[in-house]
Write an enzyme that holds these catalytic residues in place. Structure first.
Site, mmCIF file in Angstrom:
data_model
loop_
_atom_site.group_PDB
_atom_site.id
_atom_site.type_symbol
_atom_site.label_atom_id
_atom_site.label_comp_id
_atom_site.label_asym_id
_atom_site.label_seq_id
_atom_site.Cartn_x
_atom_site.Cartn_y
_atom_site.Cartn_z
ATOM 1 N N THR A 13 10.487 -9.936 17.213
ATOM 2 C CA THR A 13 9.691 -9.944 18.419
ATOM 3 C C THR A 13 8.312 -9.705 17.959
ATOM 4 O OG1 THR A 13 11.351 -8.986 19.535
ATOM 5 C CG2 THR A 13 9.325 -8.840 20.554
ATOM 6 N N ALA A 14 8.011 -8.775 17.089
ATOM 7 C CA ALA A 14 6.631 -8.642 16.524
ATOM 8 C C ALA A 14 5.729 -9.376 15.865
ATOM 9 C CB ALA A 14 6.837 -7.109 15.467
ATOM 10 N N GLU A 48 15.135 -4.983 24.718
ATOM 11 C CA GLU A 48 15.196 -5.646 25.909
ATOM 12 C C GLU A 48 14.525 -5.468 27.139
ATOM 13 O OE1 GLU A 48 19.398 -6.597 25.675
ATOM 14 O OE2 GLU A 48 18.960 -8.194 24.761
ATOM 15 N N ALA A 49 14.083 -4.187 27.105
ATOM 16 C CA ALA A 49 13.386 -3.451 28.225
ATOM 17 C C ALA A 49 11.841 -3.425 28.146
ATOM 18 C CB ALA A 49 14.175 -2.019 28.597
ATOM 19 N N LYS A 77 12.194 -5.187 36.360
ATOM 20 C CA LYS A 77 12.356 -4.001 36.119
ATOM 21 C C LYS A 77 11.275 -2.970 36.924
ATOM 22 C CE LYS A 77 12.252 -0.482 32.412
ATOM 23 N NZ LYS A 77 12.183 -0.279 31.077
ATOM 24 N N VAL A 185 10.989 -13.500 1.132
ATOM 25 C CA VAL A 185 10.143 -12.962 0.293
ATOM 26 C C VAL A 185 10.678 -11.868 -0.715
ATOM 27 C CG1 VAL A 185 7.754 -11.539 0.273
ATOM 28 C CG2 VAL A 185 8.270 -12.844 2.053
ATOM 29 N N LEU A 335 8.498 -2.614 14.241
ATOM 30 C CA LEU A 335 9.293 -1.692 13.405
ATOM 31 C C LEU A 335 8.760 -1.283 12.376
ATOM 32 C CD1 LEU A 335 12.776 -2.982 14.317
ATOM 33 C CD2 LEU A 335 11.551 -1.200 15.379
ATOM 34 N N THR A 346 9.098 1.827 24.664
ATOM 35 C CA THR A 346 7.402 1.659 24.277
ATOM 36 C C THR A 346 7.385 0.744 22.944
ATOM 37 O OG1 THR A 346 8.126 3.819 23.312
ATOM 38 C CG2 THR A 346 6.807 3.795 25.437
HETATM 39 P P1 FAD Z 1 12.795 -7.154 13.379
HETATM 40 O O1 FAD Z 1 13.317 -7.827 14.525
HETATM 41 O O2 FAD Z 1 13.706 -6.500 12.231
HETATM 42 O O3 FAD Z 1 12.257 -8.466 12.393
HETATM 43 C C1 FAD Z 1 11.868 -8.466 11.199
HETATM 44 C C2 FAD Z 1 11.466 -9.795 10.777
HETATM 45 O O4 FAD Z 1 11.190 -9.804 9.515
HETATM 46 C C3 FAD Z 1 12.748 -10.877 10.799
HETATM 47 O O5 FAD Z 1 12.299 -11.973 11.219
HETATM 48 C C4 FAD Z 1 13.050 -10.748 9.367
HETATM 49 O O6 FAD Z 1 13.816 -12.163 8.810
HETATM 50 C C5 FAD Z 1 11.846 -10.687 8.376
HETATM 51 N N1 FAD Z 1 12.011 -10.265 7.325
HETATM 52 C C6 FAD Z 1 12.152 -8.997 6.808
HETATM 53 N N2 FAD Z 1 12.097 -8.996 5.540
HETATM 54 C C7 FAD Z 1 11.908 -10.295 5.047
HETATM 55 C C8 FAD Z 1 11.768 -10.830 4.027
HETATM 56 N N3 FAD Z 1 11.945 -10.203 2.345
HETATM 57 N N4 FAD Z 1 11.286 -12.172 3.773
HETATM 58 C C9 FAD Z 1 11.124 -12.953 4.945
HETATM 59 N N5 FAD Z 1 11.331 -12.377 6.074
HETATM 60 C C10 FAD Z 1 11.633 -11.061 5.979
HETATM 61 N N6 FAD Z 1 11.751 -1.853 22.242
HETATM 62 C C11 FAD Z 1 11.458 -1.886 23.257
HETATM 63 O O7 FAD Z 1 10.436 -2.034 23.764
HETATM 64 N N7 FAD Z 1 12.380 -1.950 24.532
HETATM 65 C C12 FAD Z 1 13.627 -1.487 23.859
HETATM 66 O O8 FAD Z 1 14.546 -1.322 25.058
HETATM 67 C C13 FAD Z 1 14.086 -1.386 22.674
HETATM 68 N N8 FAD Z 1 15.381 -1.122 22.309
HETATM 69 C C14 FAD Z 1 15.461 -0.765 21.197
HETATM 70 C C15 FAD Z 1 16.816 -0.356 20.572
HETATM 71 C C16 FAD Z 1 17.137 -0.154 19.425
HETATM 72 C C17 FAD Z 1 18.392 0.520 18.936
HETATM 73 C C18 FAD Z 1 16.005 -0.395 18.423
HETATM 74 C C19 FAD Z 1 16.278 -0.154 17.056
HETATM 75 C C20 FAD Z 1 14.919 -1.064 18.841
HETATM 76 C C21 FAD Z 1 14.585 -0.971 20.188
HETATM 77 N N9 FAD Z 1 13.376 -1.431 20.507
HETATM 78 C C22 FAD Z 1 13.084 -1.882 21.725
HETATM 79 C C23 FAD Z 1 12.479 -1.888 19.676
HETATM 80 C C24 FAD Z 1 12.325 -3.388 19.614
HETATM 81 O O9 FAD Z 1 13.637 -3.638 19.071
HETATM 82 C C25 FAD Z 1 11.398 -3.834 18.266
HETATM 83 O O10 FAD Z 1 10.269 -3.226 18.618
HETATM 84 C C26 FAD Z 1 11.081 -5.282 18.140
HETATM 85 O O11 FAD Z 1 12.307 -5.926 18.209
HETATM 86 C C27 FAD Z 1 10.210 -5.680 17.359
HETATM 87 O O12 FAD Z 1 11.078 -5.869 15.952
HETATM 88 P P2 FAD Z 1 10.317 -6.394 14.473
HETATM 89 O O13 FAD Z 1 10.024 -7.583 14.884
HETATM 90 O O14 FAD Z 1 9.385 -5.495 14.098
HETATM 91 O O15 FAD Z 1 11.417 -6.389 13.463
#
Ligand code: FAD
Length: 503
Positions: A13-14, A48-49, A77, A185, A335, A346
């Site tokens: 998502t980020a 998802e929220a 929501k 990576v 994250l 949040t």
């Molecule tokens: P990730 O989804 O982990 O993505 C990481 C990316 O980096 C992936 O594409 C992966 O392939 C890539 N990557 C990692 N290492 C490498 C590498 N070495 N080489 C190439 N690519 C790599 N947020 C909300 O706002 N509302 C909610 O209701 C909510 N519920 C949540 C519930 C839980 C239990 C958790 C843990 C989180 C929740 N969040 C929620 C937070 C939300 O899920 C995250 O903020 C959001 O999904 C962003 O995740 P991300 O993109 O930072 O990380």
């Protein structure tokens, strides 16, 4: 050094929110943006929220709401229903909109308190549109009744399928010129002199150079932590939950999705229920010191609305944040920047505000220390305010039925939170600090919802003419009742406005 090549590492998502938002810089600038992601690693797949500013984020990208919600199986929501928090059996809604409106320069709940003490037993909730619509499972958008200016606006956010949302944004970003690179990576090279990240190497051997990097690699923080050793501030003594198990399920009773998230407290954490059009997202956030994975899973399976649609997804986290969110030529989003449990949805919001700040501060002429410092100062402030709000949910309780609740009820909390609680107890006042996310109504909803009483009120409320003010209160209540009566059911609204596209 001028910025000509931006590399986003990570496509959750980020990553794709950053990719979509930054893609608008490509046209008109000498700039390339590459996003690297690894299908082998995947994403966390939860989240998802959302909260209302997220509606603005998509709007800012020019995304049409109807199309978006159809694609991501989204629902509306109006707030979050907290169950069993203040004590077992309790329930209250933290709505997205305000209680009433401010009167004579003071907050509505102050006036309400005056009336309550004079024998008017209407609960505060009847003066909040989102709460009443949520209770009756109704929904409409302000635009649907714009001819009635006397009616209050409806504040809302979305529930969404996280995987579908990232896919949607990917299409958007690629259309605007972002280049997606598949690959894992396995090495990060730093410049010997500046310590800036110079390039990343993929397992295939391919090297990608960049002038500026956005670390969206999730909890591992590949650039911000593993390469730059930024350090992490641990807040788990205040927010001790450190595990989650997620398990989507069917909604088997055929009921329409409610227009709110549920957060149901259990003995060592809490369970979320996020209704999408085609299923419910569920999860149990818990503290490993007080509950095993098996027990958490068992509790979750016994409290969901239908058959699980996937294997349980166990996740580990540590509440806190990187000591710097922007370090040299790397900004961490999502994250990789930090994590606070999803109790108030949040995390996606912090991605959104991180992107806003990045776009405002980024100069393509190069990175300056002042950019880094400002970004870090503003982000830390946001984190601290959200942290305090989350701690409030745990600390303001009378629950004593488990070691977990005994710990969070009696732990010492940050001074900033103590101050807020003490002022509220004294005369119901909430001071919203600078531009903090949560409004006075939000703080009031949770404080009162969890049993913190106002022992006094703003003396200005006692200067009001009771007869005239009562008329105003009656009108407020009636217009909310009128509106809720005339709103369609949430399920009917979705079916007409944005039915989910078949997968
Ligand atoms: P990730 O989804 O982990 O993505 C990481 C990316 O980096 C992936 O594409 C992966 O392939 C890539 N990557 C990692 N290492 C490498 C590498 N070495 N080489 C190439 N690519 C790599 N947020 C909300 O706002 N509302 C909610 O209701 C909510 N519920 C949540 C519930 C839980 C239990 C958790 C843990 C989180 C929740 N969040 C929620 C937070 C939300 O899920 C995250 O903020 C959001 O999904 C962003 O995740 P991300 O993109 O930072 O990380």
């Amino acid at each position: 050094m001028a910025i000509r090549k931006i590399v986003i590492v990570g496509g959750g998502t980020a990553g794709w929110m950053a990719g979509a938002a930054l893609s608008r810089l490509i046209k008109g600038n000498d700039l390339s943006i590459t996003l690297v992601e690894s299908e082998m690693i995947g994403t966390v797949g939860v989240g998802e929220a959302t909260i209302p500013p997220f509606v603005g984020f998509n709007d800012m990208l020019g995304i049409k709401e109807r199309e978006l919600l159809s694609e991501i199986s989204g629902t509306f929501k109006l707030g979050i229903q907290f169950e069993n928090w203040g004590k077992k059996g309790d329930s209250y809604i933290h709505p997205f909109g305000a209680y009433g409106y401010s009167m004579g320069g003071i907050s509505f709940h102050q006036v309400w308190h005056k009336f309550k003490e004079s024998g008017d037993n209407r609960p505060l909730q009847v003066f909040n549109l989102e709460t009443m619509a949520a209770y009756f499972g109704k929904f409409a958008r302000t635009a649907d009744y714009k001819k009635r200016e006397d009616l209050p606006p409806i504040n809302y956010a979305y529930h969404l399928d996280a995987g579908k949302y990232a896919q949607y944004l990917r299409k958007y970003a690629e259309m605007n010129g972002v280049v997606r690179q598949e690959g894992k990576v396995d090495d990060v090279a730093l410049d010997g002199e500046s310590g800036f990240v110079k390039s990343i190497r993929l397992e295939s051997g391919q090297v990608l150079e960049g002038d500026f990097f956005v670390d969206c690699t999730g909890f591992r923080g590949l650039l911000i932590e593993q390469a730059l050793k930024t350090g992490y501030e641990d807040w788990s003594h205040w927010l001790p939950c450190n595990r989650a198990v997620a398990l989507p399920c069917a909604r088997e009773d055929g009921s329409p999705p409610p227009p709110f998230t549920r957060a149901i407290a259990h003995s060592a954490g809490w369970q979320w229920q996020v209704p999408l059009q085609h299923r419910n997202g569920n999860g149990h956030v818990y503290c490993s010191e007080h509950m095993s994975d098996d027990e958490a899973h068992h509790i979750l399976v016994n409290n969901i609305a239908g058959k699980p649609q996937a294997d349980p997804n166990f996740l580990r986290f540590l509440t806190g944040h990187r000591k710097k969110f922007w370090n040299k030529n790397v900004v961490a989003l999502g994250l990789s920047a930090g994590f606070m449990e999803p109790l108030e949805s949040t995390s996606i919001h912090l991605i959104n505000t991180g992107i806003d700040k990045l776009i405002s501060l980024l100069s393509l002429d190069g990175v300056q220390q002042v950019h880094e410092d400002t970004f870090n100062r503003l982000t830390l402030r946001e984190y601290i305010r959200i942290r305090d709000f989350l701690i409030l949910h745990y600390n303001a309780t009378t629950r004593d039925d488990s070691d977990f609740w005994n710990y969070v009820r009696t732990m010492s909390v940050p001074d900033t939170l103590t101050e807020k609680i003490e002022i509220f107890k004294a005369n119901g006042q909430i001071f919203r600090e600078e531009d903090e996310l949560f409004t006075e109504s939000s703080w009031t909803a949770v404080m009162m919802g969890q049993g913190i009483a106002m022992n006094g009120r703003n003396p200005m409320a006692d200067t009001f003419n009771l007869m005239e003010t009562k008329k105003e209160l009656d009108e407020m209540e009636q217009s909310i009742r009128y509106l809720v009566q005339h709103m369609p059911g949430h399920g009917d609204y979705l079916a007409k406005y944005c039915p989910a596209r078949a997968a």
